[in-house]
Each structure stands twice: as structure tokens, then as C-alpha cells.
Design a protein around this motif. Structure first.
Motif, mmCIF file in Angstrom:
data_model
loop_
_atom_site.group_PDB
_atom_site.id
_atom_site.type_symbol
_atom_site.label_atom_id
_atom_site.label_comp_id
_atom_site.label_asym_id
_atom_site.label_seq_id
_atom_site.Cartn_x
_atom_site.Cartn_y
_atom_site.Cartn_z
ATOM 1 N N ALA A 49 119.726 51.210 26.354
ATOM 2 C CA ALA A 49 120.029 52.503 27.204
ATOM 3 C C ALA A 49 118.988 52.818 28.305
ATOM 4 N N SER A 50 119.429 53.475 29.041
ATOM 5 C CA SER A 50 118.334 53.940 30.212
ATOM 6 C C SER A 50 118.816 55.249 30.674
ATOM 7 N N ILE A 51 117.818 55.968 31.187
ATOM 8 C CA ILE A 51 117.946 57.426 31.635
ATOM 9 C C ILE A 51 117.142 57.798 33.029
ATOM 10 N N SER A 52 117.935 58.544 33.807
ATOM 11 C CA SER A 52 117.302 58.853 35.117
ATOM 12 C C SER A 52 116.147 59.769 34.871
ATOM 13 N N ILE A 53 115.475 59.899 36.020
ATOM 14 C CA ILE A 53 114.431 61.014 35.956
ATOM 15 C C ILE A 53 114.721 62.401 35.387
ATOM 16 N N THR A 54 115.861 62.686 36.012
ATOM 17 C CA THR A 54 116.211 64.241 35.786
ATOM 18 C C THR A 54 117.034 64.241 34.704
ATOM 19 N N ASN A 55 117.430 63.377 33.734
ATOM 20 C CA ASN A 55 118.425 63.508 32.662
ATOM 21 C C ASN A 55 120.061 63.356 33.352
ATOM 22 N N ALA A 56 119.863 63.202 34.539
ATOM 23 C CA ALA A 56 121.395 63.520 35.000
ATOM 24 C C ALA A 56 122.184 62.284 34.636
ATOM 25 N N TYR A 57 121.591 60.970 34.848
ATOM 26 C CA TYR A 57 122.345 59.694 34.462
ATOM 27 C C TYR A 57 121.797 58.942 33.178
ATOM 28 N N SER A 71 117.432 60.478 25.589
ATOM 29 C CA SER A 71 117.093 61.687 26.165
ATOM 30 C C SER A 71 115.615 61.676 26.574
ATOM 31 N N ARG A 72 115.293 62.789 27.504
ATOM 32 C CA ARG A 72 113.847 62.894 27.749
ATOM 33 C C ARG A 72 113.561 64.315 27.856
ATOM 34 N N ASP A 73 112.069 64.555 27.374
ATOM 35 C CA ASP A 73 111.659 65.820 27.749
ATOM 36 C C ASP A 73 110.478 65.678 28.855
ATOM 37 N N ASN A 74 110.428 66.080 29.972
ATOM 38 C CA ASN A 74 109.592 65.538 31.089
ATOM 39 C C ASN A 74 108.434 66.587 30.903
ATOM 40 N N LYS A 76 107.155 67.342 27.993
ATOM 41 C CA LYS A 76 106.464 66.729 27.173
ATOM 42 C C LYS A 76 106.268 65.195 27.178
ATOM 43 N N ASN A 77 106.434 64.773 28.480
ATOM 44 C CA ASN A 77 106.401 63.168 28.732
ATOM 45 C C ASN A 77 106.806 62.181 27.503
ATOM 46 N N THR A 78 108.012 62.520 27.076
ATOM 47 C CA THR A 78 108.358 61.918 26.033
ATOM 48 C C THR A 78 109.876 61.649 26.218
ATOM 49 N N MET A 79 110.297 60.600 25.751
ATOM 50 C CA MET A 79 111.568 59.925 25.699
ATOM 51 C C MET A 79 112.042 59.737 24.216
ATOM 52 N N TYR A 80 113.555 59.936 23.956
ATOM 53 C CA TYR A 80 114.131 59.759 22.626
ATOM 54 C C TYR A 80 115.167 58.773 22.484
ATOM 55 N N LEU A 81 115.375 58.430 21.560
ATOM 56 C CA LEU A 81 116.803 57.636 21.206
ATOM 57 C C LEU A 81 117.121 58.123 19.901
ATOM 58 N N GLN A 82 118.301 58.915 19.716
ATOM 59 C CA GLN A 82 118.972 59.230 18.582
ATOM 60 C C GLN A 82 119.949 58.181 18.280
ATOM 61 N N MET A 83 119.717 57.542 17.054
ATOM 62 C CA MET A 83 120.554 56.634 16.641
ATOM 63 C C MET A 83 121.440 57.005 15.271
ATOM 64 N N ASN A 84 122.538 56.957 15.356
ATOM 65 C CA ASN A 84 123.425 57.415 14.420
ATOM 66 C C ASN A 84 124.396 56.016 14.204
ATOM 67 N N SER A 85 124.909 56.365 12.693
ATOM 68 C CA SER A 85 125.963 55.123 12.398
ATOM 69 C C SER A 85 125.164 53.802 12.394
#
Length: 115
Positions: A49-57, A71-74, A76-85
Motif C-alpha cells: 500500500a502507499s499513501i500521499s503526503i496529505t493522506n488524500a490518496y 494511514s499516516r500522522d504527520n 507524529k512522523n509516523t505511518m500505520y498499516l491496519q491489517m484485518n482478516s
């Protein structure tokens, strides 16, 4: 010194969930689109997965669509990957990547899906 540090991996049963984190330092986080990749034993590294700078894409590989959320929290300088199923086929080392004119990689975190 640039550091991308992944955390949150572990052993989980099929159908379970995990959330990975990627903490960045040494870069201006808001200058970098970010990505998650994974590499299973004997296989090539592949984009998850990939994410743009502003979370928009966001963009997802077909094999995780509907199950994973990036997702990312700019602040906190942190990116996340929620993995379900989660499935046994999701077993791999998961890496985060900062996608700039120069790319930076983390060291990876192991995710094992097994009963």
C-alpha cells in the motif's frame, strides 16, 4: 541520520488483526509519500500500500484491498498499516519506505499468520 523504524509485527492467528507502525526520523516527513512493502520467504519484495503526503490518496495491492488500511500522522512522523482478516499468505517481513528522490527503507518487522 535517517531512520525508519517499523514495529507491531508478531504472530497472529488467521482472521486476526495487527497494526504496524513506521516511525520516521532524520527526514522531513511531510516531504515524502510513504509505502508499505512485504517480502515472503523465497519471493520478491512487493508493494502492499502507499499513501500521499496529505493522506488524500491511497493505493492498495489487490491482495489486501478491503482488509488493510494505510494511514499516516504527520504530527507524529509516523505511518500505520491496519491489517484485518489476516491470512497465512500474509506472512512476510513488512517494510516501510519513504518515497523521495532518494528512497529510504526501514529494517522490517516480521508478521506471521498461523494457527
Amino acid at each position: 541520520q535517517v531512520q525508519l523504524v517499523e514495529s507491531g509485527g508478531g504472530l497472529v492467528q488467521p482472521g486476526g488483526s495487527l497494526t504496524l507502525s513506521c516511525a520516521a526520523s532524520g527526514i522531513t516527513f511531510t516531504n515524502y509519500p510513504m509505502s508499505w512493502y512485504r517480502q515472503a520467504p523465497g519471493k520478491e519484495r512487493e508493494l502492499v500500500a502507499s499513501i500521499s503526503i496529505t493522506n488524500a490518496y491511497t493505493n492498495y495491492a489487490d491482495f489486501v484491498k478491503g482488509r488493510f488500511t494505510i494511514s499516516r500522522d504527520n504530527a507524529k512522523n509516523t505511518m500505520y498499516l491496519q491489517m484485518n482478516s489476516l491470512k497465512p499468505t500474509d506472512t512476510a517481513v513488512y517494510y516501510c519506505k519513504a518515497d523521495g528522490t532518494r528512497a529510504y527503507w526501514g529494517q522490517g518487522t516480521q508478521v506471521t499468520v498461523s494457527s
